[in-house]
Design an enzyme around this catalytic site. Sequence first.
Site, PDB file in Angstrom:
ATOM      1  N   GLU A 167       0.811  -1.305  -0.078  1.00 17.67           N
ATOM      2  CA  GLU A 167       0.124   0.279  -0.165  1.00 17.67           C
ATOM      3  C   GLU A 167       0.815   1.370   0.014  1.00 17.67           C
ATOM      4  O   GLU A 167       0.690   1.994   1.168  1.00 17.67           O
ATOM      5  CB  GLU A 167      -1.045   0.117   1.034  1.00 17.67           C
ATOM      6  CG  GLU A 167      -1.908  -0.964   1.085  1.00 17.67           C
ATOM      7  CD  GLU A 167      -3.273  -1.013   2.181  1.00 17.67           C
ATOM      8  OE1 GLU A 167      -3.026  -0.090   3.102  1.00 17.67           O
ATOM      9  OE2 GLU A 167      -3.784  -1.852   1.956  1.00 17.67           O
ATOM     10  N   GLU A 372      -5.009  -8.587   1.042  1.00 14.56           N
ATOM     11  CA  GLU A 372      -5.810  -8.287   2.211  1.00 14.56           C
ATOM     12  C   GLU A 372      -7.024  -8.155   2.102  1.00 14.56           C
ATOM     13  O   GLU A 372      -7.695  -7.374   1.102  1.00 14.56           O
ATOM     14  CB  GLU A 372      -5.157  -7.088   3.040  1.00 14.56           C
ATOM     15  CG  GLU A 372      -3.778  -7.058   3.417  1.00 14.56           C
ATOM     16  CD  GLU A 372      -3.274  -5.605   4.269  1.00 14.56           C
ATOM     17  OE1 GLU A 372      -4.473  -4.885   4.595  1.00 14.56           O
ATOM     18  OE2 GLU A 372      -2.207  -5.613   4.273  1.00 14.56           O
TER      19      GLU A 372
END
Length: 466
Positions: A167, A372
């Site tokens: 991320e 995720e």
Amino acid sequence: MTVSHTFPAGFAWGAATAAYQIEGAVTEGGRTPSIWDTFSHTPGKVAGGDTGDTAVDHYHRFREDVRLMAELGLTAYRFSLSWPRIQPTGRGPAVERGLDFYRALVDELLEHGITPLATLYHWDLPQELESAGGWPVRDTAYRFADYAALAAEALGDRVSSWTTLNEPWCSAFLGYGSGVHAPGRTDPADALKAAHHLNLGHGLAVGALRAALPRTAQLAVSLNLHAVRPHSSHPDDLEAARRIDAVGNRIFTGPMFHGRYDEDLLADTAHLVKWDELVHDGDLAEISRPIDLLGLNYYNPTVVSSAENAKDLPRHDGHGGGPSPWPGAEDVAFHLANDNVTAMGWPIDPTGLSDSLLAMHREFGLPLLVTENGAAFEDTVSPDGSVHDPERTAYVRDHLAAVSEAIAGGADVRGYFLWSLLDNFEWAYGYEKRFGIIHVDYDTLARTPKTSARWYADVIRRGTLG
Ligand code: PNW
């Protein structure tokens, strides 16, 4: 009609964690502070004054944690390497004691038949590199590539699946834009510079990993691509969605997969950075080095409108009136996709996951991983010690169904990593928010699989949602 949701042979059934969120032992084995140690020890930055000093003590309890994974039947485990454990100052040689911890963890996983997926960077920049300027400084990208080479040389004999960054949007825009994540800086120009240097670091690291690893190694990156939806078809709302897609998604996928920064992104942010000075000759070729898989971290869709069109509506900007994490799109208003929210206040909408996977498949044509997906809820601990989390089970079931629908629609999705294996340090929220399928008692550090873990184990055993 009953739909049977099945998954391809070899599909990776995983769970995910990150070093600072679970390891603890922050001064052991030669480890020195990362930006998250500094940030969590700065009063007012993390809820409850919580830190990762002990976290869930995974550093000392990893054998028990791997045994729990094996009991669930996980076939894969995604974890991150702590940069300051391996290379404390962010420069120079690797520390053997740091590497030994990961060698032991990986050996334990392999002995239990669990495939390791190692992430090089899940936000724990060595503090010394931040003190030298951090990600807004170009040198940090080269330091990251050196660290990637050290990690691959030491662990490449037993880890064949790697991701570079987790991320980078959060690292750049929450770390240097809104300042709600470490290092807590709030300059939109620095956030954009950080984004470019994270991209460059990714590309340089891919080069370093390819050089150090066998040809069969699988390289990936994990992006939290925003499933952006305009609040209405009003042209101003479409324009808001375009801006968020540019600085939220295409700022990473453009250079990584198409070797370019899109013109509209450059125009939206031209008043903040001199892109022609920031991006050197050769950078885009470096950043767009081919990778093998693309990882998506998905929690909820992102619904946006123009500020004008949000005048009379409740807004959910998520940065509480503080500095914006959206350079060049500061006026965009955010809305909840619906009112059915998790304990984070994040709306539950699995269609964002199937939509994103299908869109990524069409645009990038790469095999995909869900690196995720999961949710925080307030679990019920019974007097007998059992932990009940039916809302988490429902969340994961509905999102796995969305993955299966994307696969049926043609997306080549190779695995699913539930966030998270264990309750853990949820960044600025500290230990208040629990994402685990395994409960952790923060007084005793005892682990108890929740009812969602039992359910997930059944799904893995059957290979279908039934
Ligand atoms: C991700 N946002 O964090 C991280 O990769 C995990 O470490 C984290 O625990 C998990 O999701 C749950 O939060 C995010 O503000 C943090 O958009 C913030 C945002 C997105 C992802």
